[in-house]
Design an enzyme around this catalytic site. Structure first.
Site, short mmCIF file in Angstrom:
data_model
loop_
_atom_site.label_atom_id
_atom_site.label_comp_id
_atom_site.label_asym_id
_atom_site.label_seq_id
_atom_site.Cartn_x
_atom_site.Cartn_y
_atom_site.Cartn_z
N ARG A 236 6.08 8.78 -85.86
CA ARG A 236 5.22 8.26 -84.80
C ARG A 236 4.18 9.31 -84.50
O ARG A 236 4.42 10.53 -84.63
CB ARG A 236 6.01 7.92 -83.52
CG ARG A 236 7.08 6.86 -83.68
CD ARG A 236 6.53 5.55 -84.19
NE ARG A 236 6.42 4.53 -83.18
CZ ARG A 236 6.14 3.26 -83.44
NH1 ARG A 236 5.95 2.89 -84.69
NH2 ARG A 236 6.04 2.38 -82.49
N GLU A 265 -3.81 5.18 -81.65
CA GLU A 265 -3.84 4.05 -82.58
C GLU A 265 -4.18 2.77 -81.84
O GLU A 265 -3.63 2.52 -80.78
CB GLU A 265 -2.48 3.89 -83.27
CG GLU A 265 -2.05 5.05 -84.15
CD GLU A 265 -0.72 4.76 -84.85
OE1 GLU A 265 -0.18 3.64 -84.72
OE2 GLU A 265 -0.22 5.66 -85.53
N HIS A 285 -1.53 3.53 -90.42
CA HIS A 285 -0.17 3.09 -90.07
C HIS A 285 0.26 1.92 -90.95
O HIS A 285 0.55 0.82 -90.48
CB HIS A 285 -0.09 2.71 -88.59
CG HIS A 285 1.31 2.80 -88.05
ND1 HIS A 285 1.57 3.11 -86.72
CD2 HIS A 285 2.52 2.61 -88.62
CE1 HIS A 285 2.88 3.11 -86.52
NE2 HIS A 285 3.48 2.81 -87.66
#
Length: 336
Positions: A236, A265, A285
Site C-alpha cells: 500500500r 492515488e 496500482h
C-alpha cells in the site's frame, strides 16, 4: 425483492454482480471515477449490503447512511485500510476482503517491477521511444543483475511466498521479516528488519497499511540499505515515505525503485516527482489487473454478500472481525 445491494462501480469485471440479481436489487454508482462520499451515502440508504473497491471510503458516516438494514460490506480488494472496521463492528456489520485470489497475479507484477527497476527497462524504453537510441554504446542502459541477488521480503504471507517461489528460478537468496513468520522455511530465512535491509540487494514490500506499517520504510530505513539496492512495493502506498525515497534516489543512496502503489492515488495530472526519476518505475496500482484475477475478486466479494444475506458466515471476513452480522468477533492475530 426487498433486499438492496449498493455496488460502488458499474461494469465490474466478470459475471459476479449478475448473481446478486437473483436475491437482491443491485444499485450502482454510474459516474466516471471514484464516487464522492456524499454520493455513496445517498445511494447506501436502506442497503442490506455494499460491494466496494479498495479505495472507497467506508467510514462511520457511510455505515450510518445505510442504516440498520446494512449487514455486510464486501471489498473487492485485498487491502482494507479504507474501512473503519471498528465502526463496522460496533454496528454489527461484517466486513470482508479478497485474500488469496490475487496473490499469484500480484507476485507476477512484483517480479516484473524487480526486473524493470534493476535492469532500467523504463529508462531504456523511454529513450528508444523518443528517438534517443541512435548508436550502440557498451556503457548505455547498464543495470544490475537479478540472478544471484539477495531478495528481502518484508511481509511473508501469500504474496510474499509467491514472490519467493519465483526467486528460486533466478537463483536468488531470499530472506524475510514478518512477526507472524519467524522461522525459516524451504524458500526463505527469517531475520530481523535491520538485518534484512542491510543485506538485501532487493527489498520487496508485502504488508498491509496499518498504524504500525505507515512509513515503515522512511529515511532511517533507507539509510540502512545498500546504495546498489532496489526498493519494490506492491503493498500500500503509505508504507513508504515517498519524500525520503525521492531524496535517496536523487542523491545516489539507493539504486532504484519500482512502485505499483502510492501515497496519493489516483494522481491525475499532478504526478509524483518520483515518476521523473529514470531509475524509478511507477505503475498505476495494477498488481491484480488481469481479466481472470479481477473477475475472481468480484466473485469472492459477491460470494461473501450472498452468504451473509443467506444467514451463513462470510468466507473471508477481515482478520479479527466477525463473519456473522451482530456476533462479537473472536480474538485473532493478523495473518502473515
Amino acid at each position: 425483492m426487498s433486499m438492496r445491494v449498493l455496488v460502488t462501480r458499474d461494469g465490474l469485471p466478470g459475471r459476479g454482480v449478475e448473481r446478486l440479481g437473483a436475491v437482491a436489487e443491485p444499485v450502482f454508482h454510474t459516474g466516471d471515477g471514484k464516487p464522492e462520499p456524499a454520493e455513496l451515502a445517498a445511494l447506501a440508504a436502506g442497503a442490506d449490503a455494499v460491494l466496494a473497491l479498495g479505495n472507497d471510503l467506508v467510514d462511520a458516516a457511510l455505515l450510518d447512511a445505510a442504516g440498520p438494514s446494512l449487514r455486510v460490506v464486501a471489498l473487492a480488494s485485498m487491502g482494507y485500510d479504507n474501512v473503519d472496521a471498528a465502526a463496522a463492528a460496533e454496528r454489527g456489520v461484517v466486513v470482508t476482503h479478497t485474500p488469496g485470489v490475487l496473490a499469484e497475479t500480484t507476485a507476477d507484477l512484483a517480479f516484473a517491477l524487480i526486473l524493470a527497476a534493476r535492469r532500467r527497462l523504463g529508462a531504456a524504453s523511454a529513450d528508444l521511444a523518443r528517438g534517443g537510441w541512435d548508436v550502440f554504446r557498451m556503457h548505455d542502459y547498464l543495470g544490475l543483475d537479478v540472478h544471484g541477488a539477495t531478495l528481502g521480503l518484508i511481509g511473508y504471507g501469500q504474496i510474499g511466498r509467491a514472490v519467493a517461489r519465483r526467486a528460486q528460478g533466478f537463483g536468488m537468496r531470499v530472506v524475510h521479516h514478518d512477526p507472524y513468520a519467524r522461522v525459516d522455511d524451504a524458500l526463505s530465512a527469517a531475520t530481523d528488519l535491520r538485518s534484512l535491509l542491510a543485506q538485501s540487494d532487493i527489498v520487496s514490500l508485502h504488508v498491509p497499511l496499518t498504524d504500525a506499517t505507515r512509513h515503515l520504510i522512511s529515511v532511517r530505513e533507507l539509510a540502512l540499505m545498500k546504495p546498489t539496492a532496489t526498493l519494490i512495493s506492491t503493498a500500500r502506498g503509505g508504507v513508504v515515505d515517498e519524500d525520503g525515497l525521492l531524496h535517496a534516489v536523487r542523491e545516489g543512496r539507493l539504486h532504484s525503485a519500482g512502485l505499483d502503489v502510492h501515497e496519493r492515488e489516483p494522481m491525475g495530472t499532478d504526478v509524483s516527482p518520483l515518476a521523473a526519476e529514470e531509475n524509478v518505475v511507477m505503475l498505476p496500482h495494477i498488481g491484480s489487473a488481469t481479466h481472470a484475477t479481477r473477475a475472481a475478486m468480484v466473485d469472492l466479494a459477491v460470494d461473501n454478500i450472498l452468504d451473509v444475506l443467506a444467514d451463513r458466515p462470510a468466507r473471508t471476513a477481515l482478520p479479527g472481525t466477525s463473519a456473522v452480522p451482530g456476533r462479537p468477533a473472536r480474538a485473532t492475530g493478523t495473518p502473515a
